[in-house]
Each structure stands twice: as structure tokens, then as C-alpha cells.
Motif scaffolding. Structure first.
Motif, PDB file in Angstrom:
ATOM      1  N   ALA A  50      -4.652   4.009  -2.580  1.00  0.00           N
ATOM      2  CA  ALA A  50      -4.773   3.594  -1.177  1.00  0.00           C
ATOM      3  C   ALA A  50      -3.772   2.485  -0.858  1.00  0.00           C
ATOM      4  N   ILE A  51      -3.601   1.546  -1.795  1.00  0.00           N
ATOM      5  CA  ILE A  51      -2.647   0.452  -1.575  1.00  0.00           C
ATOM      6  C   ILE A  51      -1.224   1.002  -1.519  1.00  0.00           C
ATOM      7  N   ARG A  52      -0.901   1.921  -2.434  1.00  0.00           N
ATOM      8  CA  ARG A  52       0.438   2.514  -2.451  1.00  0.00           C
ATOM      9  C   ARG A  52       0.727   3.268  -1.154  1.00  0.00           C
ATOM     10  N   SER A  53      -0.287   3.969  -0.644  1.00  0.00           N
ATOM     11  CA  SER A  53      -0.104   4.702   0.611  1.00  0.00           C
ATOM     12  C   SER A  53       0.195   3.738   1.754  1.00  0.00           C
ATOM     13  N   ASP A  54      -0.557   2.634   1.823  1.00  0.00           N
ATOM     14  CA  ASP A  54      -0.311   1.635   2.870  1.00  0.00           C
ATOM     15  C   ASP A  54       1.065   0.994   2.699  1.00  0.00           C
ATOM     16  N   PHE A  55       1.470   0.794   1.447  1.00  0.00           N
ATOM     17  CA  PHE A  55       2.789   0.214   1.154  1.00  0.00           C
ATOM     18  C   PHE A  55       3.901   1.126   1.678  1.00  0.00           C
ATOM     19  N   GLU A  56       3.776   2.428   1.417  1.00  0.00           N
ATOM     20  CA  GLU A  56       4.797   3.370   1.882  1.00  0.00           C
ATOM     21  C   GLU A  56       4.798   3.470   3.407  1.00  0.00           C
ATOM     22  N   ARG A  57       3.622   3.358   4.027  1.00  0.00           N
ATOM     23  CA  ARG A  57       3.570   3.362   5.497  1.00  0.00           C
ATOM     24  C   ARG A  57       4.302   2.149   6.058  1.00  0.00           C
ATOM     25  N   ASP A  63       8.144  -2.687   8.023  1.00  0.00           N
ATOM     26  CA  ASP A  63       7.324  -3.886   8.207  1.00  0.00           C
ATOM     27  C   ASP A  63       7.348  -4.667   6.897  1.00  0.00           C
ATOM     28  N   SER A  64       8.312  -5.571   6.763  1.00  0.00           N
ATOM     29  CA  SER A  64       8.527  -6.258   5.488  1.00  0.00           C
ATOM     30  C   SER A  64       7.354  -7.162   5.110  1.00  0.00           C
ATOM     31  N   LYS A  65       6.777  -7.868   6.082  1.00  0.00           N
ATOM     32  CA  LYS A  65       5.671  -8.779   5.766  1.00  0.00           C
ATOM     33  C   LYS A  65       4.472  -8.017   5.227  1.00  0.00           C
ATOM     34  N   ARG A  66       4.145  -6.915   5.874  1.00  0.00           N
ATOM     35  CA  ARG A  66       3.018  -6.101   5.423  1.00  0.00           C
ATOM     36  C   ARG A  66       3.298  -5.522   4.036  1.00  0.00           C
ATOM     37  N   ALA A  67       4.524  -5.050   3.817  1.00  0.00           N
ATOM     38  CA  ALA A  67       4.882  -4.464   2.525  1.00  0.00           C
ATOM     39  C   ALA A  67       4.793  -5.504   1.409  1.00  0.00           C
ATOM     40  N   GLU A  68       5.268  -6.717   1.675  1.00  0.00           N
ATOM     41  CA  GLU A  68       5.211  -7.771   0.657  1.00  0.00           C
ATOM     42  C   GLU A  68       3.768  -8.170   0.361  1.00  0.00           C
ATOM     43  N   ALA A  69       2.924  -8.193   1.392  1.00  0.00           N
ATOM     44  CA  ALA A  69       1.509  -8.511   1.178  1.00  0.00           C
ATOM     45  C   ALA A  69       0.840  -7.447   0.309  1.00  0.00           C
ATOM     46  N   LEU A  70       1.238  -6.201   0.488  1.00  0.00           N
ATOM     47  CA  LEU A  70       0.657  -5.118  -0.305  1.00  0.00           C
ATOM     48  C   LEU A  70       1.149  -5.158  -1.750  1.00  0.00           C
ATOM     49  N   ILE A  71       2.371  -5.643  -1.972  1.00  0.00           N
ATOM     50  CA  ILE A  71       2.845  -5.832  -3.349  1.00  0.00           C
ATOM     51  C   ILE A  71       1.987  -6.881  -4.051  1.00  0.00           C
ATOM     52  N   VAL A  72       1.659  -7.954  -3.323  1.00  0.00           N
ATOM     53  CA  VAL A  72       0.769  -8.982  -3.888  1.00  0.00           C
ATOM     54  C   VAL A  72      -0.586  -8.374  -4.229  1.00  0.00           C
ATOM     55  N   GLU A  73      -1.099  -7.530  -3.336  1.00  0.00           N
ATOM     56  CA  GLU A  73      -2.389  -6.883  -3.600  1.00  0.00           C
ATOM     57  C   GLU A  73      -2.305  -5.978  -4.827  1.00  0.00           C
ATOM     58  N   LEU A  74      -1.199  -5.261  -4.962  1.00  0.00           N
ATOM     59  CA  LEU A  74      -1.013  -4.421  -6.148  1.00  0.00           C
ATOM     60  C   LEU A  74      -0.941  -5.267  -7.412  1.00  0.00           C
ATOM     61  N   ARG A  75      -0.236  -6.398  -7.325  1.00  0.00           N
ATOM     62  CA  ARG A  75      -0.128  -7.278  -8.492  1.00  0.00           C
ATOM     63  C   ARG A  75      -1.501  -7.812  -8.893  1.00  0.00           C
ATOM     64  N   ASN A  76      -2.332  -8.104  -7.895  1.00  0.00           N
ATOM     65  CA  ASN A  76      -3.657  -8.666  -8.181  1.00  0.00           C
ATOM     66  C   ASN A  76      -4.612  -7.669  -8.823  1.00  0.00           C
ATOM     67  N   THR A  77      -4.258  -6.391  -8.813  1.00  0.00           N
ATOM     68  CA  THR A  77      -5.101  -5.420  -9.509  1.00  0.00           C
ATOM     69  C   THR A  77      -5.004  -5.576 -11.022  1.00  0.00           C
TER      70      THR A  77
END
Length: 638
Positions: A50-57, A63-77
Motif C-alpha cells: 500500500a505504501i509503495r502504491s501511494d509512493f508511485e502515485r 509530488d516530492s514532499k508526499r513521496a519523501e514522506a512515504l520513503i520515511v514511512e517505508l524506512r520505518n517499517t
């Protein structure tokens, strides 16, 4: 007493003895400290898919800010290592179109080329190198200069990039591998033909590559020998080695090397080709192979038989994926198969309406978890069919409409989803729609507008209304439907009219003219002049504002609005798709430069950036008039 309290309240019961006042004092201190302790909320960990899908969207709409926030979320997994983080960084830059930043990071490419990269990362690195060093030469039609630049800038520094294509079929990757084969001392005619066959018939560089692969240009060989195949394998050129060993009679040595190549390449096409070759051998030859080799062959064969563990491995294309998803079994494996989408063919969908319609029907009738998997695959489907400047046609329009519906059906619609809806709407309207299709689109847009109507998303709503206003309408019913949508927006805006600024009001006035409405229909949405209010207007006389956008209609409307608001200002529009002297000159001489990056080309962006030295570009949030005006006036007022 303790037993009674435990039965009444549960948990642990503490017994204190001693001086009562001292005990009370200590308990009071503890209570005050406990009260100061910040509350800790345990955040649920979302599935990585789900995170990867949102990242690709987020990358699709840049949307660089959203993409970077999702990378942080992926890292936190806790599931990412340093290698994965490097891959995500490349994917982020590629998705944002920062191709030169990737291409000029020599040690990053050198390091990653030695790893067993996913196909997507190989595609991103190769695409970055090609766009940065070869695009202009390809456009010039100079095949000799193109091959020379490839050798100097790409092949010699990064030969390991071309160990295997992993089945990736994106045009620039295919062309890079074709150039690599052309640069060899003895290019293989079969390999060149196989690669050339993967290029779309409308590829702009097709003529250049036909010239490059002509026998008079490169010394092509038509036969294959054992030594050439062994040399390719020893050099780590696994695609080339596999193709050459496959053309030779089988031997114990070649079987072992074919298996090694197939495991490195990792595509279903390669696996099937190897098994077909082995099945053509005699049983005596197979029995003469070493036991470990026979076990590896059976392991490759079992991939096709064991659906429980390798359902994804058997999927060979988009239609196959949709059919397996509709079976509603092994959904996790099937859903993850979109990771291989770069190896799947899409040209047949653009040429076959029945095939596209079948694909849309399968995905449109999914339920429950299968439907969720389809919605998560929206970025992958969009990337496959509409990215890299691919224009929709009447066949792929069906797929665009499906993606539009899948996003609308999501329970929550984010700002990223809205931008993706806008991109899809533009593609669909460009191709043209029937009255029924237009009505369905407008119904979906009305539903979306009811759910997101707010000042936050006003610029998006105005841009969509403008897109509808300037696009052809198939019938009177369609005209009434788009008017209803605009009036619905006007009605919603009355509730926050007090927040509107001048840059928000002007698009409403333009749209009133488009839809033939009296400005009085806007109610509380009135410009200061209409309300008889004097406001201080910045003096921009003698100043020059430059607007870059590929949406020329929006640019012209923004130019008209700015010249009306600021008498004496000069507004120039540019829509060049490549770096030109005119665009560079405009960037150097303008006082204000607004760049509608959601309607732009990467070459134009870097041309402007290089000329606009030590100054910040004004980046418009959208590509419509409302977004451009909001960006300019926010900059002026700040």
C-alpha cells in the motif's frame, strides 16, 4: 483487603507501610510526573504494498514532499537495507524527472551496476543516461555521433549496466542495449533484429536505428560460434550469452551456462525458451547431465507447475495478470507481479480495441481484495500505458477511463489522487468521447467535487472546469452537465468566499464568460472592483513576466488576466518542448518566471534552470489558469 481489591479492579495491588504523610508525598510526586509523560499512540504499520502504491502515485504527479514522506514511512517499517534505500532514491529522482542528477552521479551508477538490480532501477538509470547524453543526438538524426557519444558517456564507464536487460521493454532501454550491441566488434544480426523488433513503430528514433543496424554501417555477423558465446558469458553479458548459446547445439557446458544466464535474467520468456531447448534434446543427453544440473532444470520447470508459491512467476503480460486477478486466488502473488510490468507488452492494447475492452471488463468487475489490488496497481498501469509522452488513442482511452473510475471509487481521495484524475481527464478528452462517456465522466467529477469541495482544492476544481470549458463537447446534454458542475462549484464556494483572493476570483470570471453566465450568478464571489472596494495593486509597469506551459490555452488566459490586473506589464508565453535559444533568452531577461511543471518537458525545465541563475523559479501547482495565477500573485504578494 488485597484479595478484594484485586477481584474488583484486577491487575497488581501494591501495599505500602510506614509513615503515611511520606507515602502520600511520594505518590503525589509520581502522579504529577505520570501526568506530564507524553501520550504514546501506537501507529498501525501499513502494508508495504500500500505504501509503495501511494509512493508511485506521488511520483506520477511529481509530488516530492508526499513521496519523501512515504520513503520515511517505508524506512520505518524496518524492512529496508542500505541497498533498498539507494534504489528508492533513484526511483524518487526518476519519478520527479531529475534525470541529469542521476546521470551525473558517477559513483552511484557504478556501484548499482555491480548489483543485481530490479528491472525498474535498471530502467531508471538507463533512461537517465539516455535522456541526458543521447536524446538531442537522436533528434538530430546523426547516427555516427549518437553511437560515439554512447560509447564515451555510457558504454565505457558503465559496461556492467548491460549485463542483462531483465526483459525491460521501455524504448530508451531497448535503444541503449541496441547501441551497446552495435558497438561490439562483431554485432549479432539476430540480437539486433530482436531488439529492433521491440521498438514501437512510431518511435521518433526509428529511422536512426534502422540506419545504425544496416550491414554497411556495422560489420554484422549472422553465425554464432561456441567461442563467442563463451566470451560473452565470461564478460558477464548474460543476454548476449543466452541468445548465442540458445542458437548452438546443446552440450553439457552450454546447458550449465544457459541455466546460469536464465537465473540471472529472471524472466518467464527466458525460462520457457530454455525449457523448450532442453525438451528438444534426447533423453540420453538429459540422463548424461550431472545430477545438480538436472535438479536445476526441474526447479525451473516446477516454477510453471507450482501455482501456490509462484503464481506471479507465470504471469507474462497485462491481460494474463488481469485474468489471474479475476480468478480471486493467490491474490498476494498476483498483485506483486506488477513489479515485472516493464517486461510486459502494451503495444497490442493500443492497436486492438477488443483486447483493451476485455482488459477493462476484467478489472472493472473485481470485488473485495481483488478490487483493492487493482486500485493499488493504478500507478503501474498508468506508467505502462500513458507515461513517457505516450498519447492515448481510442483503444487505450478505455484503460484511462477505467483508471479514472478506480480512483473515484476510493473511499478517500487525496490531493495526489486529484492530480492523477486531472491527468487522466486530459488524456481522455484529447482523444474524444461520446455523449454517454462524457456524461459518465461528469457524474464522477460531480461526485468527487461533493467530497473534496473546499478552499484547499479550489485551484484544482477551477482547472478542471477550465479543461472542460475549452475541450469539445459531444452534445447539448454534455454542455448542461459541465454547466451543472461549475454551478455546483460556485455554490460550494459561497461558504468560503471570504477567503478568496484576487487570483482565485479571476478564473471564476473567465469561466462565466465560457459558460455564458452573467457575473451576478457568482453571488458573493465578486472581485474588489465589482464590490466597489479600492485595493492597492503592485506596480509592475515595465516588468516582464514569463510563463512556460504546454497548455497554451491556459497560458493565453493567464496572460490576458495578468495584463488586465497589472497595466504596463509585459507577459510572454513559451511552449517549446526542447531547449531553445528563445527559451533561454526569455529566462535571462524575465523579471518573473512561472513554470507550469505539470505541463512541461524535462529539457525545457533544465534549459530554464540553467539560464535562471541564482533565482528561484515560481512553480505553478497545476497547469490551468487558476494555478498559474495563484502562483504568480502569491509570489508578488509575498
Amino acid at each position: 483487603m488485597a484479595t478484594a481489591m484485586r477481584q474488583r479492579f484486577g491487575g497488581t495491588v501494591f501495599r505500602f507501610s510506614g509513615e503515611t504523610a511520606r507515602i502520600a508525598e511520594r505518590l503525589d510526586v509520581y502522579a504529577r510526573i505520570a501526568k506530564l509523560r507524553p501520550s504514546t499512540a501506537i501507529m498501525p504499520v501499513r502494508p508495504v504494498g500500500a505504501i509503495r502504491s501511494d509512493f508511485e502515485r506521488a511520483l506520477l504527479v511529481q509530488d516530492s514532499k508526499r513521496a519523501e514522506a512515504l520513503i520515511v514511512e517505508l524506512r520505518n517499517t524496518g524492512r529496508l537495507n542500505e541497498e533498498n534505500l539507494k534504489y528508492l532514491d533513484v526511483r524518487l529522482k526518476a519519478g520527479l524527472g531529475l534525470w541529469p542528477q542521476i546521470a551525473r552521479d558517477h559513483w552511484l551508477i557504478k556501484t548499482l551496476a555491480d548489483l543485481h538490480m530490479p528491472g525498474q532501477i535498471l530502467a531508471d538509470l538507463t533512461e537517465a543516461l539516455y535522456r541526458t547524453y543521447l536524446d538531442d543526438l537522436e533528434a538530430s538524426g546523426n547516427s555516427a555521433a549518437l553511437l560515439s557519444a554512447f560509447e564515451q558517456q555510457i558504454a565505457k564507464p558503465y559496461p556492467r549496466l548491460f549485463a542483462t536487460r531483465h526483459g525491460v521493454k521501455t524504448p530508451r532501454v531497448v535503444k541503449a542495449f541496441l547501441l551497446f550491441e552495435c558497438g561490439r566488434a562483431q554485432p549479432s544480426a539476430q540480437i539486433l533484429a530482436d531488439l529492433a523488433a521491440l521498438l514501437p513503430p512510431d518511435d521518433p528514433g526509428l529511422a536512426v536505428y534502422k540506419e545504425l543496424t544496416a550491414p554497411s554501417v556495422v560489420p554484422i555477423i549472422t553465425a554464432t560460434d561456441q567461442n563467442a558465446a563463451d566470451d560473452a558469458f565470461d564478460d558477464g553479458q548474460f543476454d548476449r550469452a543466452f541468445a548465442q548459446f540458445l542458437a548452438l547445439p546443446l552440450s553439457k557446458r552450454s546447458v550449465q551456462r544457459l541455466i546460469s544466464c536464465a537465473l540471472v535474467i529472471g524472466t518467464e520468456e527466458t525460462r520457457l525458451a530454455l525449457l523448450e531447448k532442453i525438451d528438444g534434446a534426447s533423453s540420453a543427453f538429459i540422463q548424461g547431465l550431472a545430477e545438480p544440473i538436472r535438479l536445476k532444470i526441474e526447479g525451473l520447470r516446477s516454477i510453471g507447475d507450482d501455482l501456490d508459491t509462484t503464481a506471479a512467476a507465470k504471469i507474462t503480460g497485462w491481460m494474463d495478470w488481469a485474468e489471474k486477478l479475476s480468478c480471486n486466488t493467490y491474490l498476494a502473488e498476483v498483485a506483486s507481479a506488477v513489479e515485472d510490468m516493464l517486461t510486459w507488452d502494451v503495444t497490442s492494447f493500443a492497436q486492438n480495441e477488443a483486447l483493451s475492452r476485455r482488459f477493462v471488463t476484467l478489472l472493472g468487475n473485481l470485488n473485495n481484495e481483488a478490487a483493492t489490488a487493482a486500485r493499488r496497481a493504478v500507478p503501474a498501469i498508468y506508467n505502462a500505458f500513458f507515461s513517457s509522452g505516450q498519447a492515448a488513442n481510442h483503444c487505450t482511452k478505455l484503460i484511462g477511463t477505467l483508471l479514472f473510475d478506480l480512483i473515484v471509487l476510493d473511499e478517500a481521495i487525496s490531493g495526489t489522487d486529484l492530480e492523477l484524475l486531472s491527468m487522466l481527464l486530459s488524456q481522455i478528452l484529447t482523444v474524444g468521447v461520446t455523449t454517454k462517456e462524457y456524461g459518465s465522466l461528469l457524474q464522477d467529477l460531480e461526485d468527487v467535487q461533493r467530497r473534496i469541495g473546499s478552499y484547499t482544492h479550489l485551484a484544482w476544481s477551477l482547472d478542471v472546469c477550465e479543461m472542460l470549458a475549452i475541450a469539445p463537447v459531444p452534445s447539448n446534454d454534455g454542455r448542461e452537465a459541465r454547466l451543472r458542475l461549475f454551478l455546483h462549484l460556485v455554490s460550494q464556494t459561497q461558504g468560503f468566499a471570504h477567503r478568496l483572493k484576487r487570483q482565485d476570483l479571476v478564473p471564476f470570471e473567465f469561466l462565466c464568460r465560457d459558460f455564458g453566465l452573467d457575473p451576478e450568478a457568482l453571488g458573493a464571489i465578486q472581485s474588489p472592483e465589482r464590490r466597489g472596494v479600492d485595493i492597492e495593486t503592485p506596480d509592475l509597469s515595465g516588468k516582464k513576466i514569463a510563463i512556460y506551459t504546454l497548455a497554451e490555452a491556459a497560458g493565453r488566459r493567464a496572460k490576458q488576466a495578468l495584463e488586465e490586473m497589472f497595466p504596463g506589464v509585459s507577459v510572454d508565453i513559451n511552449s517549446d518542448t526542447v531547449a531553445t535559444a528563445r527559451l533561454a533568452s526569455l529566462a535571462k531577461t524575465a523579471d518573473i518566471f512561472v513554470f507550469a511543471w505539470k505541463s512541461s518537458s524535462h529539457q525545457a525545465f533544465y534549459c530554464v534552470k540553467d539560464a535562471w541563475v541564482d533565482r528561484d523559479l515560481i512553480m505553478a501547482g497545476g497547469k490551468g489558469t487558476a494555478s498559474i495565477l495563484r502562483a504568480v500573485l502569491n509570489f508578488i504578494n509575498d
